[in-house]
Design a protein around this motif. Sequence first.
Motif, mmCIF file in Angstrom:
data_model
loop_
_atom_site.group_PDB
_atom_site.id
_atom_site.type_symbol
_atom_site.label_atom_id
_atom_site.label_comp_id
_atom_site.label_asym_id
_atom_site.label_seq_id
_atom_site.Cartn_x
_atom_site.Cartn_y
_atom_site.Cartn_z
ATOM 1 N N THR A 146 0.836 -1.205 0.000
ATOM 2 C CA THR A 146 0.000 0.000 0.000
ATOM 3 C C THR A 146 0.870 1.255 0.000
ATOM 4 O O THR A 146 0.650 2.185 -0.779
ATOM 5 N N LEU A 147 1.872 1.273 0.863
ATOM 6 C CA LEU A 147 2.730 2.447 0.977
ATOM 7 C C LEU A 147 3.562 2.675 -0.285
ATOM 8 O O LEU A 147 3.918 3.804 -0.606
ATOM 9 N N PHE A 196 10.202 -0.167 20.201
ATOM 10 C CA PHE A 196 9.314 -1.143 20.822
ATOM 11 C C PHE A 196 8.371 -1.766 19.800
ATOM 12 O O PHE A 196 7.173 -1.850 20.002
ATOM 13 N N LYS A 197 8.960 -2.211 18.694
ATOM 14 C CA LYS A 197 8.144 -2.805 17.632
ATOM 15 C C LYS A 197 7.387 -4.029 18.142
ATOM 16 O O LYS A 197 6.266 -4.305 17.699
ATOM 17 N N GLU A 198 7.993 -4.758 19.097
ATOM 18 C CA GLU A 198 7.357 -5.977 19.579
ATOM 19 C C GLU A 198 6.062 -5.698 20.330
ATOM 20 O O GLU A 198 5.230 -6.578 20.493
ATOM 21 N N THR A 199 5.881 -4.460 20.804
ATOM 22 C CA THR A 199 4.663 -4.126 21.542
ATOM 23 C C THR A 199 3.575 -3.564 20.635
ATOM 24 O O THR A 199 2.474 -3.315 21.091
ATOM 25 N N ARG A 200 3.899 -3.374 19.366
ATOM 26 C CA ARG A 200 2.921 -2.800 18.456
ATOM 27 C C ARG A 200 1.927 -3.873 18.026
ATOM 28 O O ARG A 200 2.308 -4.981 17.669
ATOM 29 N N SER A 201 0.653 -3.539 18.025
ATOM 30 C CA SER A 201 -0.381 -4.495 17.662
ATOM 31 C C SER A 201 -0.334 -4.788 16.171
ATOM 32 O O SER A 201 0.004 -3.934 15.364
ATOM 33 N N SER A 202 -0.669 -6.029 15.807
ATOM 34 C CA SER A 202 -0.750 -6.400 14.399
ATOM 35 C C SER A 202 -2.175 -6.771 13.997
ATOM 36 O O SER A 202 -2.390 -7.371 12.954
ATOM 37 N N LYS A 203 -3.123 -6.413 14.849
ATOM 38 C CA LYS A 203 -4.508 -6.773 14.546
ATOM 39 C C LYS A 203 -5.028 -5.922 13.384
ATOM 40 O O LYS A 203 -4.618 -4.773 13.184
ATOM 41 N N LEU A 204 -5.928 -6.516 12.626
ATOM 42 C CA LEU A 204 -6.533 -5.850 11.478
ATOM 43 C C LEU A 204 -7.909 -5.329 11.838
ATOM 44 O O LEU A 204 -8.708 -6.038 12.469
ATOM 45 N N LEU A 205 -8.201 -4.123 11.421
ATOM 46 C CA LEU A 205 -9.523 -3.509 11.637
ATOM 47 C C LEU A 205 -9.972 -2.876 10.327
ATOM 48 O O LEU A 205 -9.260 -2.056 9.749
ATOM 49 N N ILE A 249 -3.534 -2.150 12.321
ATOM 50 C CA ILE A 249 -3.524 -1.940 10.875
ATOM 51 C C ILE A 249 -4.954 -1.709 10.403
ATOM 52 O O ILE A 249 -5.822 -2.555 10.612
ATOM 53 N N LEU A 250 -5.193 -0.558 9.801
ATOM 54 C CA LEU A 250 -6.521 -0.249 9.286
ATOM 55 C C LEU A 250 -6.655 -0.770 7.858
ATOM 56 O O LEU A 250 -5.746 -0.625 7.039
ATOM 57 N N VAL A 251 -7.808 -1.357 7.573
ATOM 58 C CA VAL A 251 -8.094 -1.947 6.269
ATOM 59 C C VAL A 251 -9.298 -1.239 5.670
ATOM 60 O O VAL A 251 -10.238 -0.885 6.383
ATOM 61 N N ARG A 272 -0.254 2.986 9.361
ATOM 62 C CA ARG A 272 -0.282 1.564 8.989
ATOM 63 C C ARG A 272 -1.650 1.207 8.405
ATOM 64 O O ARG A 272 -2.619 0.990 9.127
ATOM 65 N N VAL A 273 -1.705 1.156 7.087
ATOM 66 C CA VAL A 273 -2.969 0.908 6.402
ATOM 67 C C VAL A 273 -2.784 -0.123 5.294
ATOM 68 O O VAL A 273 -1.685 -0.289 4.751
#
Length: 484
Positions: A107-108, A135-144, A222-224, A241-242
């Motif tokens: 996308t980017l 702190f990349k490991e604490t960043r969420s990877s969930k999709l919305l 991550i926004l979808v 993050r999209v």
Amino acid sequence: MNDKFTTAGKDVLVEIVKLAQKRKMEGEKGGWKEFLKGYDTLLGASMSDPARRTPQVLRAFLDTFKKGEDLKFFAKVMECHSNRELVKEQTNSTDVESPQERLVRLTLEHPQYPIEYSFPSFKEDWIVTKHRKKFKETRSSKLLAVDCEMVLCDDGNEALVKVCIVDENLEVILHEFVKPNRVVVDYRTQITGVSAEDLDGVTCSLADIQTKVKKIISRGSILVGHSLSNDLKALKIDHARVIDTSYVFKLGHDSTKRKPSLNDLCKFVLDYELRKKGDPHNCVDDACAAMKLVLAKIKHGFDKNMPVVQDDVPESENRKLLIHRIPEDLPSEELGQIIPGDFTIEIKAKKGHGGKYSAVATFKTLQEALSTYDKLQGVEEKDSSGRSQKPVSVQLKSGSTAIICVRKMTFDEPDVKVSTKRPYPTEIDVDDSKRLKTEKTPEAEHIVDHVKEIKRLNDLLSKRDEEIASLHKIVAALTRKQGL
């Protein structure tokens, strides 16, 4: 600000100048073309493509802007580019890139991203979700997945009226009406499905929704969405993050000219119709569709080019392949042995002259039809109407070899349109002089024709390259003479 322009690469400078052109922005020496006329007395504005200008010229133009709002906008574009580069660096820094991060990167990296996602988020009523560098490991990877509906207001701008967010399980997290803070002149009910009565008693404001959305997308979710930039503009939220489903699926041979519609993607990828033609949008359905597309992309890939489905073409036609130039002594029952796949055959026409006939193979889905076409051995060409077809060599019972053609019912190129003056054709009328005749070695003649055409095109490209190289030398010489 000048220091930032000094350190910025040429691609960033080109991006900013193009955006300034699009927004018709003017510095102390006017717009881009007006600036060139005064700055470059030799070429003037005759070479106005920013990509063909040196970084020094681009910086000189940007240095003519002094207004605070213009400088804030340029700074935001550079921040946008920086975020994009940061995300790419982080996704490339790991040994294995996750499917989600890959789609974010795609996308980017899309050519339209810098233009469509460069928001005026420096304004007070915008919310910016910061991209964490550490702190990349604490960043969420969930999709919305997000989808919004907008109405037209009396000032000529759009305003958010409805928003929906669903998670990866297609569970609705947020689904609310929003009361516009301006007078609505058109609810666009036939598109949005929203009427004035739906807003009776609604008190939720844009600021209220922004607060709710910000909480939902915390920790870098991550926004979808499909053409998600429009939804983020309506929400006035800038999120780095999209995944934009209009970007990550390939369309034809050039996905930069035209983006696939959400409905077409659902048909091609998910094999279902999102909505009937003329039906209004539904926020929940559209958000779920975008999420399903991303999940399908993650699971199956879908890296092949998506065909451009023409609105003029009946949906039933897209599942068909036309088989023409079939010799009369080749029974239609034997086509199933020549062409792979599960399909039904319908004889369309028999020609009295030439001993040829046509037939249509109908498949259960568009994907099956395209998969069968891709498996055929043959050099792809265009017929007289611009559709792709492949000549297939077949062995006849008489011992001779014949060439039949298998043609798609959809166009590959986004700029080819179907004439509305006549119905979509199901066969090709070709003069005898243009037909491939049954001879001992028809494949050789066919290959020779293609080789000649390729040679001719290569010669033209070589001449064009020489012309471009000469122009670049002239420009470089003039640039050195001016001391740029």
